[in-house]
Design a protein around this motif. Structure first.
Motif, mmCIF file in Angstrom:
data_model
loop_
_atom_site.group_PDB
_atom_site.id
_atom_site.type_symbol
_atom_site.label_atom_id
_atom_site.label_comp_id
_atom_site.label_asym_id
_atom_site.label_seq_id
_atom_site.Cartn_x
_atom_site.Cartn_y
_atom_site.Cartn_z
ATOM 1 N N LYS A 118 45.412 35.999 0.821
ATOM 2 C CA LYS A 118 44.491 36.382 2.072
ATOM 3 C C LYS A 118 43.520 35.110 2.406
ATOM 4 N N GLN A 119 43.514 35.099 3.545
ATOM 5 C CA GLN A 119 42.823 33.752 3.939
ATOM 6 C C GLN A 119 41.280 34.108 4.365
ATOM 7 N N PRO A 120 40.483 32.911 4.577
ATOM 8 C CA PRO A 120 39.193 33.178 4.645
ATOM 9 C C PRO A 120 38.868 34.061 5.850
ATOM 10 N N ASP A 121 39.857 34.026 7.063
ATOM 11 C CA ASP A 121 39.707 35.020 7.922
ATOM 12 C C ASP A 121 40.016 36.374 7.821
ATOM 13 N N ASP A 122 40.588 36.803 6.346
ATOM 14 C CA ASP A 122 41.156 37.973 6.334
ATOM 15 C C ASP A 122 42.527 38.059 6.482
ATOM 16 N N ARG A 123 43.084 37.253 7.247
ATOM 17 C CA ARG A 123 44.656 37.434 7.536
ATOM 18 C C ARG A 123 45.311 37.260 6.111
ATOM 19 N N TRP A 124 46.355 38.109 5.887
ATOM 20 C CA TRP A 124 47.249 37.869 4.763
ATOM 21 C C TRP A 124 48.201 37.126 5.298
ATOM 22 N N LEU A 125 48.651 36.088 4.474
ATOM 23 C CA LEU A 125 50.042 35.182 4.822
ATOM 24 C C LEU A 125 51.184 35.195 3.919
ATOM 25 N N LEU A 126 52.369 34.920 4.262
ATOM 26 C CA LEU A 126 53.381 34.736 3.306
ATOM 27 C C LEU A 126 52.987 33.441 2.748
ATOM 28 N N THR A 127 53.216 33.179 1.349
ATOM 29 C CA THR A 127 53.111 32.173 0.665
ATOM 30 C C THR A 127 54.272 31.845 -0.234
ATOM 31 N N ALA A 128 54.892 32.555 -0.870
ATOM 32 C CA ALA A 128 55.860 32.206 -1.775
ATOM 33 C C ALA A 128 56.925 33.587 -1.750
ATOM 34 N N CYS A 129 57.999 33.468 -1.100
ATOM 35 C CA CYS A 129 58.752 34.515 -1.013
ATOM 36 C C CYS A 129 60.513 34.263 -1.334
ATOM 37 N N GLN A 130 60.888 35.199 -1.781
ATOM 38 C CA GLN A 130 62.447 35.294 -2.168
ATOM 39 C C GLN A 130 63.170 36.574 -1.487
ATOM 40 N N ASN A 131 63.984 36.228 -0.700
ATOM 41 C CA ASN A 131 64.957 37.306 -0.162
ATOM 42 C C ASN A 131 66.018 37.422 -1.076
ATOM 43 N N THR A 132 66.163 38.527 -1.601
ATOM 44 C CA THR A 132 67.343 38.735 -2.257
ATOM 45 C C THR A 132 68.144 39.704 -1.723
ATOM 46 N N GLY A 133 69.296 39.734 -1.947
ATOM 47 C CA GLY A 133 70.414 40.830 -1.325
ATOM 48 C C GLY A 133 70.687 41.649 -2.473
#
Length: 139
Positions: A118-133
């Motif tokens: 969550k950013q100071p402007d209250d937006r949530w941003l993708l930070t560390a992502c793993q896409n697994t089949g």
């Protein structure tokens, strides 16, 4: 419905915002819109693709996404469903997603994990992502 551990109004608002983030990921994939997708990332994000390609930083994620997403060739629908949210801290959450691609005669599934901040402007941003089949076991 997204499983929650706390029912506080602020937590409910965060859960709703996280649902919107994942819905935007789905929309960007359906429309093959790299700019919409890239707008969801923290500048220092890490992304690992379903095929194991590690992308570090928004520049690397952008280069890959702008090349691959518009050229993606699937004839069907993709859906993303939040199946679990674990708040690591009030401003950091691990989000488990069920990703499904359905086309005539074919279906595949993914199980992405998004660590979002969550950013100071209250937006949530993708930070560390793993896409697994998901591999379907014949048993």
């Amino acid at each position: 419905m997204i499983p929650m551990t706390t029912e506080s109004p602020s937590r409910a608002a965060d859960i709703e915002a996280i649902g919107r983030l994942v819905a935007t990921v789905e929309h960007s994939q359906r429309t093959k819109d790299p700019e919409e997708f890239l707008g969801l990332f923290h500048p220092d994000a890490i992304w690992t693709t379903a095929h194991g390609k590690v992308l570090i930083g928004l520049e690397a994620i952008s280069e890959f996404t702008r090349k691959v997403l518009p050229a993606a060739n699937w004839d069907g629908q993709v859906t993303y469903e939040v199946v679990h949210v674990l708040f690591i801290r009030p401003d950091v959450a691990a989000v488990k997603v069920r990703q499904r691609y359905v086309s005539p005669g074919e279906e595949s599934e993914g199980a992405p994990l998004y660590v979002i901040a969550k950013q100071p402007d209250d937006r949530w941003l993708l930070t560390a992502c793993q896409n697994t089949g998901v591999v379907v076991d014949g048993a």
